[in-house]
Design an enzyme around this catalytic site. Structure first.
Site, PDB file in Angstrom:
ATOM      1  N   GLY A  86       3.889   1.574  -7.550  1.00  0.00           N
ATOM      2  CA  GLY A  86       3.232   2.079  -6.348  1.00  0.00           C
ATOM      3  C   GLY A  86       4.123   1.895  -5.139  1.00  0.00           C
TER       4      GLY A  86
ATOM      5  CG  LEU B 199       8.895  -1.270  -5.456  1.00  0.00           C
ATOM      6  CD1 LEU B 199       8.747   0.238  -5.258  1.00  0.00           C
ATOM      7  CD2 LEU B 199       9.929  -1.584  -6.529  1.00  0.00           C
TER       8      LEU B 199
ATOM      9  CG  HIS C 237       0.436  -4.355  -4.214  1.00  0.00           C
ATOM     10  ND1 HIS C 237       0.926  -5.614  -4.453  1.00  0.00           N
ATOM     11  CD2 HIS C 237       1.445  -3.682  -3.583  1.00  0.00           C
ATOM     12  CE1 HIS C 237       2.159  -5.707  -3.979  1.00  0.00           C
ATOM     13  NE2 HIS C 237       2.504  -4.538  -3.455  1.00  0.00           N
ATOM     14  CD  GLU C 238       1.725   0.096  -3.331  1.00  0.00           C
ATOM     15  OE1 GLU C 238       2.180   0.147  -2.175  1.00  0.00           O
ATOM     16  OE2 GLU C 238       2.312  -0.481  -4.262  1.00  0.00           O
TER      17      GLU C 238
ATOM     18  CG  HIS D 102       2.245  -2.554   1.203  1.00  0.00           C
ATOM     19  ND1 HIS D 102       3.130  -3.446   1.774  1.00  0.00           N
ATOM     20  CD2 HIS D 102       2.456  -2.624  -0.132  1.00  0.00           C
ATOM     21  CE1 HIS D 102       3.845  -4.030   0.823  1.00  0.00           C
ATOM     22  NE2 HIS D 102       3.458  -3.552  -0.345  1.00  0.00           N
TER      23      HIS D 102
END
Length: 167
Positions: free
Chosen positions: A46, A94, A135-136, A139
């Site tokens: 992702g 990432l 998770h994304e 962000h």
């Protein structure tokens, strides 16, 4: 389109809250294309727009590398409707290359969003896809997966985090 550099921990943009997409146009489709190229090159699951320095409420999830029944999903202006359950699982990011930690997240999520063409959708999903979506989504709120760690776990990571900031 083109791969873009991934923002690494230590860059203050990762702590900023992303703003809503107002116009669904070619520029948005190009952004999604660049994000897809970046995600695939990095071999991630992702990617949020903020991770390439764009403060828009856009993220993608592509689990096809680990589940052949999955495909790329695009989430624009997402809203979490509900979550259920709890599960602990190892997670990476990432923007934190080489760092993996066990994180507790909801095991199921219902989310509504738009695709890159401005079409609304709502899905309820569980497992790894739910984890990736949550998770994304974090962000977009300026929240990082290390925020879920205990003080002890963060202390154990101090050296690795300092190396990322200096990189």
């Amino acid at each position: 389109m083109a791969e873009r550099p991934i923002v690494v921990y230590g860059d203050p943009v990762l702590r900023e809250k992303s703003r809503n997409v107002e116009i669904f146009d070619r520029e948005l489709k190009d952004l999604v294309s660049d994000m897809t190229d970046t995600l695939h090159k990095a071999k991630g699951l992702g990617l949020a727009a903020v991770q390439i320095g764009v403060l828009l409420r856009v993220f993608i999830v592509d689990l096809s590398a680990v589940d052949l029944t999955e495909k790329l999903r695009v989430f624009v202006n997402p809203e979490i409707i509900s979550t259920e359950g709890e599960v602990e699982y190892e997670e990476g990011c990432l923007s934190f290359p080489g760092i993996y930690q066990k994180i507790t997240r909801a095991s199921k999520v219902t989310i509504k969003a738009f695709d890159e063409n401005g079409q609304p959708f709502e899905i309820t999903i569980d497992g790894l896809a739910a984890r990736a979506i949550l998770h994304e989504f974090d962000h977009l709120e300026g929240k990082l997966f290390i925020d879920y760690l205990t003080t002890f776990a963060k202390t154990m990571l101090t050296g690795k985090l300092k190396k990322l900031v200096k990189a």
